[in-house]
Scaffold this motif. Sequence first.
Motif, PDB file in Angstrom:
ATOM      1  N   HIS A 253     -78.435   4.492 -28.558  1.00 55.00           N
ATOM      2  CA  HIS A 253     -79.197   3.587 -29.420  1.00 55.00           C
ATOM      3  C   HIS A 253     -79.260   4.184 -30.823  1.00 55.00           C
ATOM      4  CE1 HIS A 253     -82.123   6.562 -27.961  1.00 55.00           C
ATOM      5  NE2 HIS A 253     -82.731   6.403 -29.127  1.00 55.00           N
ATOM      6  N   PRO A 254     -79.472   3.343 -31.808  1.00 51.18           N
ATOM      7  CA  PRO A 254     -79.632   3.878 -33.165  1.00 51.18           C
ATOM      8  C   PRO A 254     -81.042   4.404 -33.380  1.00 51.18           C
ATOM      9  CG  PRO A 254     -79.846   1.508 -33.212  1.00 51.18           C
ATOM     10  CD  PRO A 254     -79.519   1.868 -31.790  1.00 51.18           C
ATOM     11  N   ARG A 255     -81.188   5.311 -34.312  1.00 51.62           N
ATOM     12  CA  ARG A 255     -82.521   5.624 -34.817  1.00 51.62           C
ATOM     13  C   ARG A 255     -83.015   4.395 -35.577  1.00 51.62           C
ATOM     14  NH1 ARG A 255     -84.069  10.778 -34.119  1.00 51.62           N
ATOM     15  NH2 ARG A 255     -82.454  12.336 -33.665  1.00 51.62           N
ATOM     16  N   MET A 256     -84.327   4.187 -35.581  1.00 50.16           N
ATOM     17  CA  MET A 256     -84.888   2.951 -36.114  1.00 50.16           C
ATOM     18  C   MET A 256     -85.832   3.308 -37.253  1.00 50.16           C
ATOM     19  SD  MET A 256     -85.365   1.178 -32.381  1.00 50.16           S
ATOM     20  CE  MET A 256     -83.972   1.302 -31.236  1.00 50.16           C
ATOM     21  N   TYR A 257     -85.452   2.917 -38.474  1.00 48.82           N
ATOM     22  CA  TYR A 257     -86.085   3.422 -39.684  1.00 48.82           C
ATOM     23  C   TYR A 257     -87.065   2.406 -40.285  1.00 48.82           C
ATOM     24  CZ  TYR A 257     -82.490   7.003 -39.384  1.00 48.82           C
ATOM     25  OH  TYR A 257     -81.684   8.036 -38.959  1.00 48.82           O
ATOM     26  N   GLY A 351     -89.063  -0.242 -37.296  1.00 49.43           N
ATOM     27  CA  GLY A 351     -87.727   0.227 -37.620  1.00 49.43           C
ATOM     28  C   GLY A 351     -86.585  -0.582 -37.055  1.00 49.43           C
ATOM     29  N   ALA A 352     -86.865  -1.615 -36.253  1.00 53.08           N
ATOM     30  CA  ALA A 352     -85.788  -2.357 -35.602  1.00 53.08           C
ATOM     31  C   ALA A 352     -86.003  -3.850 -35.755  1.00 53.08           C
ATOM     32  CB  ALA A 352     -85.716  -2.000 -34.117  1.00 53.08           C
ATOM     33  N   GLY A 353     -84.973  -4.564 -36.180  1.00 54.63           N
ATOM     34  CA  GLY A 353     -85.034  -6.015 -36.305  1.00 54.63           C
ATOM     35  C   GLY A 353     -83.888  -6.665 -35.556  1.00 54.63           C
ATOM     36  N   THR A 354     -84.180  -7.756 -34.855  1.00 59.57           N
ATOM     37  CA  THR A 354     -83.176  -8.430 -34.030  1.00 59.57           C
ATOM     38  C   THR A 354     -83.363  -9.930 -34.127  1.00 59.57           C
ATOM     39  OG1 THR A 354     -83.347  -6.579 -32.471  1.00 59.57           O
ATOM     40  CG2 THR A 354     -82.146  -8.529 -31.721  1.00 59.57           C
ATOM     41  N   ILE A 355     -82.265 -10.661 -34.088  1.00 60.23           N
ATOM     42  CA  ILE A 355     -82.315 -12.116 -34.032  1.00 60.23           C
ATOM     43  C   ILE A 355     -81.195 -12.597 -33.119  1.00 60.23           C
ATOM     44  CG2 ILE A 355     -80.903 -12.333 -36.122  1.00 60.23           C
ATOM     45  CD1 ILE A 355     -82.416 -14.913 -36.755  1.00 60.23           C
ATOM     46  N   SER A 356     -81.496 -13.604 -32.286  1.00 55.78           N
ATOM     47  CA  SER A 356     -80.495 -14.163 -31.385  1.00 55.78           C
ATOM     48  C   SER A 356     -80.641 -15.677 -31.380  1.00 55.78           C
ATOM     49  CB  SER A 356     -80.681 -13.613 -29.966  1.00 55.78           C
ATOM     50  OG  SER A 356     -79.614 -14.010 -29.120  1.00 55.78           O
ATOM     51  N   ARG A 364     -71.686 -22.012 -30.002  1.00 57.04           N
ATOM     52  CA  ARG A 364     -71.727 -21.003 -31.063  1.00 57.04           C
ATOM     53  C   ARG A 364     -72.980 -20.148 -30.903  1.00 57.04           C
ATOM     54  NH1 ARG A 364     -67.713 -19.839 -35.181  1.00 57.04           N
ATOM     55  NH2 ARG A 364     -68.724 -18.387 -36.621  1.00 57.04           N
ATOM     56  N   GLN A 365     -72.812 -18.832 -30.956  1.00 62.49           N
ATOM     57  CA  GLN A 365     -73.934 -17.912 -30.784  1.00 62.49           C
ATOM     58  C   GLN A 365     -73.818 -16.733 -31.728  1.00 62.49           C
ATOM     59  OE1 GLN A 365     -73.870 -17.344 -26.281  1.00 62.49           O
ATOM     60  NE2 GLN A 365     -75.974 -16.783 -26.780  1.00 62.49           N
ATOM     61  N   MET A 366     -74.973 -16.167 -32.069  1.00 68.12           N
ATOM     62  CA  MET A 366     -74.963 -14.885 -32.748  1.00 68.12           C
ATOM     63  C   MET A 366     -76.187 -14.085 -32.323  1.00 68.12           C
ATOM     64  SD  MET A 366     -76.410 -15.184 -36.637  1.00 68.12           S
ATOM     65  CE  MET A 366     -78.157 -15.541 -36.930  1.00 68.12           C
ATOM     66  N   SER A 367     -75.990 -12.782 -32.160  1.00 68.93           N
ATOM     67  CA  SER A 367     -77.091 -11.841 -32.013  1.00 68.93           C
ATOM     68  C   SER A 367     -76.840 -10.708 -32.998  1.00 68.93           C
ATOM     69  CB  SER A 367     -77.182 -11.307 -30.587  1.00 68.93           C
ATOM     70  OG  SER A 367     -77.598 -12.315 -29.696  1.00 68.93           O
ATOM     71  N   VAL A 368     -77.836 -10.430 -33.829  1.00 65.52           N
ATOM     72  CA  VAL A 368     -77.710  -9.445 -34.908  1.00 65.52           C
ATOM     73  C   VAL A 368     -78.831  -8.425 -34.770  1.00 65.52           C
ATOM     74  CG1 VAL A 368     -77.688  -9.082 -37.408  1.00 65.52           C
ATOM     75  CG2 VAL A 368     -76.738 -11.200 -36.448  1.00 65.52           C
ATOM     76  N   ALA A 369     -78.500  -7.146 -34.916  1.00 65.96           N
ATOM     77  CA  ALA A 369     -79.502  -6.077 -34.852  1.00 65.96           C
ATOM     78  C   ALA A 369     -79.327  -5.150 -36.047  1.00 65.96           C
ATOM     79  CB  ALA A 369     -79.367  -5.294 -33.549  1.00 65.96           C
ATOM     80  N   ILE A 370     -80.441  -4.719 -36.620  1.00 65.12           N
ATOM     81  CA  ILE A 370     -80.418  -3.770 -37.733  1.00 65.12           C
ATOM     82  C   ILE A 370     -81.457  -2.678 -37.487  1.00 65.12           C
ATOM     83  CG2 ILE A 370     -79.592  -5.459 -39.418  1.00 65.12           C
ATOM     84  CD1 ILE A 370     -82.423  -5.696 -40.478  1.00 65.12           C
ATOM     85  N   ASN A 371     -81.255  -1.517 -38.111  1.00 63.68           N
ATOM     86  CA  ASN A 371     -82.158  -0.389 -37.860  1.00 63.68           C
ATOM     87  C   ASN A 371     -82.945   0.028 -39.105  1.00 63.68           C
ATOM     88  OD1 ASN A 371     -79.984   0.780 -39.216  1.00 63.68           O
ATOM     89  ND2 ASN A 371     -79.896   2.596 -37.918  1.00 63.68           N
ATOM     90  N   LEU A 372     -83.415  -0.970 -39.844  1.00 64.85           N
ATOM     91  CA  LEU A 372     -84.341  -0.757 -40.961  1.00 64.85           C
ATOM     92  C   LEU A 372     -85.264  -1.959 -41.035  1.00 64.85           C
ATOM     93  CD1 LEU A 372     -85.144   0.901 -43.575  1.00 64.85           C
ATOM     94  CD2 LEU A 372     -83.619  -0.668 -44.814  1.00 64.85           C
ATOM     95  N   GLN A 373     -86.538  -1.732 -41.309  1.00 66.73           N
ATOM     96  CA  GLN A 373     -87.483  -2.830 -41.420  1.00 66.73           C
ATOM     97  C   GLN A 373     -88.421  -2.659 -42.607  1.00 66.73           C
ATOM     98  OE1 GLN A 373     -87.780  -5.859 -38.714  1.00 66.73           O
ATOM     99  NE2 GLN A 373     -85.941  -5.122 -39.752  1.00 66.73           N
TER     100      GLN A 373
END
Length: 412
Positions: A253-257, A351-356, A364-373
């Motif tokens: 997993h990523p570190r979540m900032y 530190g973690a943001g997600t959208i699905s 059509r689908q997308m799931s996006v994750a980022i490790n900064l909030q």
Amino acid sequence: MKTRLALAASAAALCVCAGTVAAAPAPEEGTAQSTGLDTEKLQAALDDVHQAGVPGVFVEVRDADETWRGASGVADLDTGRPVRPGMRQRVGSVTKTFTAAAIMQQVEQGRIRLDAPIGDYLPQLVPGDRGRKITVRMLLNHTSGIADYIPYAFPSMVKYPHVPEMSPQSIDDNQFRHFEPAELIKLGLDAPPATEPGAAKGVYSNTNYLLLGQLLEHVSGVPAQEYITRNVIERAGLRHTGFPTSPYIEEPHPRMYESFYGKIDPPRDYSAYDDSWVGVSAGLVSTTADLDRFFAQLLDGRIVSPSSLTDMQRTGPVVALDGSRIQFGLGLEKVDVGCGTFWGKDGSAWGAGTISLIRADGRRQMSVAINLQRWNKPDASGRPQPHPIDGALTALYRQAMCGGATDAEDAL
């Protein structure tokens, strides 16, 4: 006028507030649909998000039978370890859709009635007149009027949304603290009500979903996390999704900032965190692939019945924790963009943001994750200001959701 899609906790969103997936004008008749996956443009959009300031971003995008997974940036700022598409992530309020599906399964079995007062089931938690007025449906669609407990569980944030009067101190204070659901529920119930029960416009509240967890436990006879794991997660065949049993995430997993509107500078890693502060409201860990699989099965009628899904998709206006207005049903958000109507959920942890999101036709689908909030710093008035990350994310969503549609530039 274009409508911005903001990932959870960008701009002014706080904590596990979902609802920063803003609704857009309904597509006009004849609007072009997406036209396949342009992987070069998708990768370029990911790279732009990283260059705008997000340490790491990773996605899964699907168009019909074609699936693409990509990533850009780093999972660890100290070591430079790259972020990978299959990494696990705290997904915040995306958890609410899983909990809502579990409740709907119990509705199908006759153990829960959507329009029954919550006081019929949990009289000790929601006693008296309030328990008689608030129904299960109101908890699911955020029209109960019960306040969100988070500003009271994190007292250094009680002045939200006035950023200058807030402090991140409570994030550290609660990092390894264990909360009981009843403790958090009481904080929400003791706070001034957000609205009257059943108001035409709902107000988003994590307290609602902790109550639903207690309801699920009451009628099923097993802990809510266990029920959701057996009957939703395992039923969908999700191999990397679950409720952590400790503050630490297993598997890569990523570190979540967390930046907390620039008050934590440089942003601090909170990937280790006791998730009892959110539980079945926002405590899941998952992957982008698992989320795509879950929402595809949900809309295909394989998690709940078609009639239950119809109930989940009956939406109304709800005010999110950041003040924006969303269209929310029973654990599902509706997002209308130029290339179609999408269903899904967004979420944020520290530190973690997600959208699905998945389009209504399932193609059509997308799931996006980022490790900064919470990267938006406030101006002198205290209002968080736009950041290049916002525009880069919007462009990524546009490419992921609408692809080569001829009107994609005006889709969001």
